[in-house]
Design a protein around this motif. Structure first.
Motif, PDB file in Angstrom:
ATOM      1  N   SER A  42       0.846  -1.200   0.000  1.00 16.97           N
ATOM      2  CA  SER A  42       0.000   0.000   0.000  1.00 16.97           C
ATOM      3  C   SER A  42       0.876   1.243   0.000  1.00 16.97           C
ATOM      4  O   SER A  42       2.092   1.162   0.231  1.00 16.97           O
ATOM      5  CB  SER A  42      -0.876   0.024   1.255  1.00 16.97           C
ATOM      6  N   PHE A  47      -1.059  14.555   2.823  1.00 16.86           N
ATOM      7  CA  PHE A  47      -1.682  13.282   3.215  1.00 16.86           C
ATOM      8  C   PHE A  47      -0.749  12.151   2.820  1.00 16.86           C
ATOM      9  O   PHE A  47      -0.337  12.049   1.665  1.00 16.86           O
ATOM     10  CB  PHE A  47      -3.044  13.089   2.522  1.00 16.86           C
ATOM     11  N   HIS A  48      -0.411  11.304   3.794  1.00 12.57           N
ATOM     12  CA  HIS A  48       0.499  10.205   3.498  1.00 12.57           C
ATOM     13  C   HIS A  48      -0.007   8.851   3.957  1.00 12.57           C
ATOM     14  O   HIS A  48       0.708   7.856   3.842  1.00 12.57           O
ATOM     15  CB  HIS A  48       1.876  10.487   4.120  1.00 12.57           C
TER      16      HIS A  48
HETATM   17  C1  LIG Z   1      -0.230  10.920  -1.439  1.00  8.56           C
HETATM   18  C2  LIG Z   1      -0.717   9.685  -0.745  1.00  8.56           C
HETATM   19  N1  LIG Z   1       0.140   9.009   0.028  1.00  8.56           N
HETATM   20  C3  LIG Z   1      -0.253   7.894   0.683  1.00  8.56           C
HETATM   21  C4  LIG Z   1      -1.545   7.423   0.576  1.00  8.56           C
HETATM   22  C5  LIG Z   1      -1.953   6.177   1.303  1.00  8.56           C
HETATM   23  O1  LIG Z   1      -2.032   5.129   0.403  1.00  8.56           O
HETATM   24  P1  LIG Z   1      -2.822   3.788   0.777  1.00  8.56           P
HETATM   25  O2  LIG Z   1      -4.257   4.169   0.948  1.00  8.56           O
HETATM   26  O3  LIG Z   1      -2.569   2.884  -0.388  1.00  8.56           O
HETATM   27  O4  LIG Z   1      -2.240   3.249   2.033  1.00  8.56           O
HETATM   28  C6  LIG Z   1      -2.467   8.102  -0.232  1.00  8.56           C
HETATM   29  C7  LIG Z   1      -3.847   7.617  -0.353  1.00  8.56           C
HETATM   30  O5  LIG Z   1      -4.732   8.270  -0.826  1.00  8.56           O
HETATM   31  C8  LIG Z   1      -2.049   9.272  -0.901  1.00  8.56           C
HETATM   32  O6  LIG Z   1      -2.883   9.984  -1.664  1.00  8.56           O
END
Ligand SMILES: Cc1ncc(COP(=O)(O)O)c(C=O)c1O
Length: 376
Positions: free
Chosen positions: A106, A141-142
């Protein structure tokens, strides 16, 4: 809402923790850039599973590549090598210009791994000191794990889950002076998105990016920019972080791991995605149709005063309104158009990257009909 859809929704709500306010749609299958619900209603998809399904749906070459891998083997663990793992890693290093890959499942895990790499790099360099800081951006957002949440510049997501990881300081995105003012001898990494997505579709200013890159190089600070997930597998869960040789060498055997990360099914999907991006000239399409989308959205902004601004690039665009967009989104969905929001007042357009101009026309016609109705 029809009975069949309602029955599945109620059944799901009975057993699933309510962390999402889902739209009242029960999707069943997809074809091209359209999705269909369990009663056969057709939806034009401008959400792409939140920027994941870049190739659209039911793509024969992609499906065949996955089926072929399923017939061979789906999973073996990271205790062994597989050919798809090796190939996907090389495709990523070639695409990024970097040297080494770690596969995750992910986006959140890609961020977690990158944070660990940055800390270990600085720990090794600075005689095992553990007081390093990370600079992250406001409105970023991470992801939702504790590490990724700690570098997410939105107190709303963080508050109830404190304490988060220590020594993260926030600066304003695209504000070089602010970023520089937060750097000190303890800074081990600066983390940012190239386009803030959840934050409202704000692209990084290229000059800002270049300057941050230069400062990081000068001060031996790692710039965490090369994490990937979402469309990397076009629906099969896979993420990755990619690093230069020197940074990557900080992680050694036993430092990091993932049971599923880079498994043959996920990496076969990534290989198929790279192959199809070439064959279908997806990047060229993003440039061409993305420009067209920008023009059409700007034309709507000229016409409807409730639209404050249109932002973004290529096929990731945001339209900011002077009011919450929930009603607009709901009405579009009723009319067979899947769009999503970013925050309260922004519609975010993240369609499959293979859409044509005709799909942009179809989308804007539905959106405009809703805007016209709401302005009456
Ligand atoms: C810039 C960014 N980083 C990290 C994430 C998190 O990814 P995940 O939902 O696959 O864990 C997202 C999810 O929308 C995102 O937009």
């Amino acid at each position: 809402m029809t009975l069949q859809n309602k029955a599945v929704m109620d059944y799901a709500e009975e057993a699933i923790i309510h962390t999402y306010n889902r739209f009242p749609v029960v999707l069943d299958h997809g074809d091209g850039v359209y999705l269909y619900d369990i009663e056969g209603k057709k939806y034009l998809d401008f959400a792409a599973g939140i920027a994941v399904c870049a190739l659209g749906y039911n793509v024969p070459e992609y499906n065949e590549a996955l089926k072929a891998q399923i017939d061979k083997v789906i999973h073996v663990s990271n205790l062994y090598y597989t050919t798809p793992m090796a190939e996907a890693a090389h495709l990523l290093t070639a695409a990024s210009g970097l040297k080494k890959v770690f596969f995750t499942n992910s986006g959140t895990e890609a961020i977690e791994g990158a944070i660990k790499l940055a800390r270990k790099y600085a720990w090794t360099r600075d005689n095992q000191s553990t007081d390093h800081e990370i600079i992250a951006m406001n409105h970023s957002f991470h992801g939702r794990s504790i590490g990724a949440l700690s570098v997410t510049g939105n107190p709303h997501y963080q508050e109830a889950f404190k304490p988060l990881i220590d020594k993260v300081v926030f600066a304003d995105f695209n504000d070089l002076e602010d970023v520089v003012s937060k750097i000190n001898d303890k800074t081990c990494a600066i983390i940012m998105e190239t386009i803030q997505g959840e934050g409202g579709i704000y692209p990084a200013d290229p000059e800002f990016l270049r300057a941050v890159r230069r400062i990081c190089d000068e001060r031996d600070i790692l710039l965490i920019l090369m994490t990937s997930a979402k469309a990397l597998g076009c629906g099969v869960p896979i993420g990755a972080f990619v690093a230069g040789e020197k940074a990557a060498s900080a992680l050694t055997a036993g430092d990091h791991g993932s049971t599923y990360g880079g498994n043959p099914l996920a990496t076969a999907a990534a290989c198929a995605v790279f192959d199809l991006f070439e064959k279908k000239q997806v990047v060229a399409n993003v440039c061409e149709v993305g420009d067209y989308l920008g023009q059409k959205l700007n034309a709507l902004a000229e016409k409807y005063s409730c639209i404050k601004e249109v932002r973004g690039m290529g096929l990731i665009r945001g339209m900011e309104f002077d009011r919450p967009v929930a009603t607009i989104v709901a009405r579009c969905i009723k009319r067979g158009l899947l769009i999503i929001s970013a925050g309260t007042n922004i519609i975010r357009f993240v369609p499959p990257l293979v859409i044509g101009r005709e799909h942009v026309d179809e989308m804007t016609a539905v959106l405009e009909s809703v805007l016209a109705e709401l302005s009456e």
